[in-house]
Design a protein around this motif. Structure first.
Motif, PDB file in Angstrom:
ATOM      1  N   LEU A   1      -3.804  17.168  -4.535  1.00  0.00           N
ATOM      2  CA  LEU A   1      -3.560  16.065  -3.605  1.00  0.00           C
ATOM      3  C   LEU A   1      -4.735  15.891  -2.653  1.00  0.00           C
ATOM      4  O   LEU A   1      -5.147  14.770  -2.350  1.00  0.00           O
ATOM      5  CB  LEU A   1      -2.280  16.313  -2.818  1.00  0.00           C
ATOM      6  N   ARG A   2      -5.293  16.996  -2.212  1.00  0.00           N
ATOM      7  CA  ARG A   2      -6.421  16.939  -1.287  1.00  0.00           C
ATOM      8  C   ARG A   2      -7.660  16.348  -1.967  1.00  0.00           C
ATOM      9  O   ARG A   2      -8.471  15.674  -1.327  1.00  0.00           O
ATOM     10  CB  ARG A   2      -6.723  18.344  -0.750  1.00  0.00           C
TER      11      ARG A   2
ATOM     12  N   CYS B   1       0.811  -1.224   0.000  1.00  0.00           N
ATOM     13  CA  CYS B   1       0.000   0.000   0.000  1.00  0.00           C
ATOM     14  C   CYS B   1       0.845   1.275   0.000  1.00  0.00           C
ATOM     15  O   CYS B   1       0.303   2.372   0.096  1.00  0.00           O
ATOM     16  CB  CYS B   1      -0.932  -0.005   1.208  1.00  0.00           C
TER      17      CYS B   1
ATOM     18  N   VAL C   1      -3.433  14.799   3.750  1.00  0.00           N
ATOM     19  CA  VAL C   1      -2.106  15.059   3.173  1.00  0.00           C
ATOM     20  C   VAL C   1      -1.155  15.439   4.309  1.00  0.00           C
ATOM     21  O   VAL C   1      -1.489  16.288   5.152  1.00  0.00           O
ATOM     22  CB  VAL C   1      -2.142  16.206   2.138  1.00  0.00           C
TER      23      VAL C   1
ATOM     24  N   GLN D   1      -7.531  14.020  -4.241  1.00  0.00           N
ATOM     25  CA  GLN D   1      -7.277  12.594  -4.469  1.00  0.00           C
ATOM     26  C   GLN D   1      -7.243  11.778  -3.179  1.00  0.00           C
ATOM     27  O   GLN D   1      -7.531  10.580  -3.188  1.00  0.00           O
ATOM     28  CB  GLN D   1      -5.946  12.403  -5.195  1.00  0.00           C
ATOM     29  N   TYR D   2      -6.865  12.439  -2.072  1.00  0.00           N
ATOM     30  CA  TYR D   2      -6.632  11.711  -0.821  1.00  0.00           C
ATOM     31  C   TYR D   2      -7.419  12.341   0.322  1.00  0.00           C
ATOM     32  O   TYR D   2      -7.714  13.542   0.320  1.00  0.00           O
ATOM     33  CB  TYR D   2      -5.137  11.704  -0.485  1.00  0.00           C
ATOM     34  N   HIS D   3      -7.738  11.507   1.305  1.00  0.00           N
ATOM     35  CA  HIS D   3      -8.478  11.993   2.465  1.00  0.00           C
ATOM     36  C   HIS D   3      -7.633  12.935   3.323  1.00  0.00           C
ATOM     37  O   HIS D   3      -8.175  13.826   3.988  1.00  0.00           O
ATOM     38  CB  HIS D   3      -8.949  10.811   3.315  1.00  0.00           C
TER      39      HIS D   3
END
Length: 280
Positions: free
Chosen positions: A52-53, A34, A59, A55-57
């Protein structure tokens, strides 16, 4: 960078990091299915904080301190005056580096000790460390200072650089003022000394490199503290939701690897707690 590892790979002297330890640790971490690493990717240039924010929960900013502090004195732009960390990085990459005969290191932390010992091991005849306050005020521990002395490094306290000049016949002259402690404060003594060197290293600390931030509005909105580091709470939260910071770039963290690791553990716990709170 082209290799993982951060300062363990590029900022710690080669004599301390034996058997390619940083790369072995990185390889061990990357065995996890992972975990993915994208090298030579610059925040603010290749990716934005907003993307990035999306795409991801969450950062985590673990940017380190990549910019070098400057002496802010005349002559520091001379070719023989070099910041210590990039020199150490070049050496770690296996590049050929210049080695002076008479060397002065300006600074009092671990990097000053590292470069002083390293350049001595590379063949420098004389190596001086010049620090602006007292020996007891140096960031380097007594153990590290003794390691330097054991290698023949000379450590001088109460010396502040004023100017660097080209010397007649080659090399440089470093003008320094003597300072002493008076009523608990360091003040000029009114005396000075000039030291010859053919190589001078600056090791007076690093700062957050924001050179690529200007085109990233969300990144520019990350609050900084009075020292120019990313302002965080006790768990590494920044002023932006689900944006965290850890390691040297974070305001509450001392510039040591062991503290960066502890920061990462606290931030991981905070992320899990915050995500659970949002879902609940």
């Amino acid at each position: 960078d082209s290799r993982p590892g951060g300062l363990n790979e590029t900022g710690i002297a080669a004599y301390k990091m034996l058997d390619d330890a940083a790369q072995k640790e990185a390889a061990w971490l990357l065995r996890h299915p992972c975990i993915e690493i994208r090298l030579q990717t610059v925040l603010g240039r290749d990716v934005t904080l907003a993307s990035l924010r999306e795409q991801y929960h969450a950062v985590v900013l673990a940017l380190g301190l990549a910019a070098q502090r400057r002496l802010q004195i005349p002559g520091e732009e001379l070719p023989g005056v070099l910041p210590a960390v990039p020199f150490i990085a070049a050496l770690r990459r296996g590049e050929t580096v210049p080695v002076g005969r008479e060397v002065v290191v300006i600074g009092g932390g671990m990097t000053a000790i590292d470069i002083a010992i390293q350049i001595r091991l590379l063949g420098a005849d004389i190596v001086h460390i010049c620090y602006r306050r007292g020996i007891e005020d140096m960031g380097a521990s007594e153990h590290e200072r003794q390691l330097a002395r054991d290698q023949g490094v000379l450590i001088h306290a109460g010396l502040r650089p004023v100017e660097i000049r080209e010397a007649v016949g080659g090399g440089m002259e470093l003008l320094m003022d003597f300072w002493h402690k008076e009523a608990g404060k360091w003040v000029p003594s009114g005396k000075s000394v000039t030291c010859f060197a053919d190589q001078i290293f600056t090791a007076i600390g690093q700062t957050l490199d924001q050179s690529t931030w200007v085109d990233d509005p969300k990144l520019m909105s990350v609050a900084l503290d009075a020292q120019g580091k990313i302002a965080v709470d006790e768990l590494g939260r920044t002023n932006l939701p689900f944006i965290y910071a850890a390691g040297d770039c974070a305001g509450r963290s001392p510039d040591l690897t062991v503290h960066a690791v502890a920061d990462a553990k606290r931030v991981a716990s905070a992320i899990l707690a915050d995500l659970k709170s949002e879902v609940a």
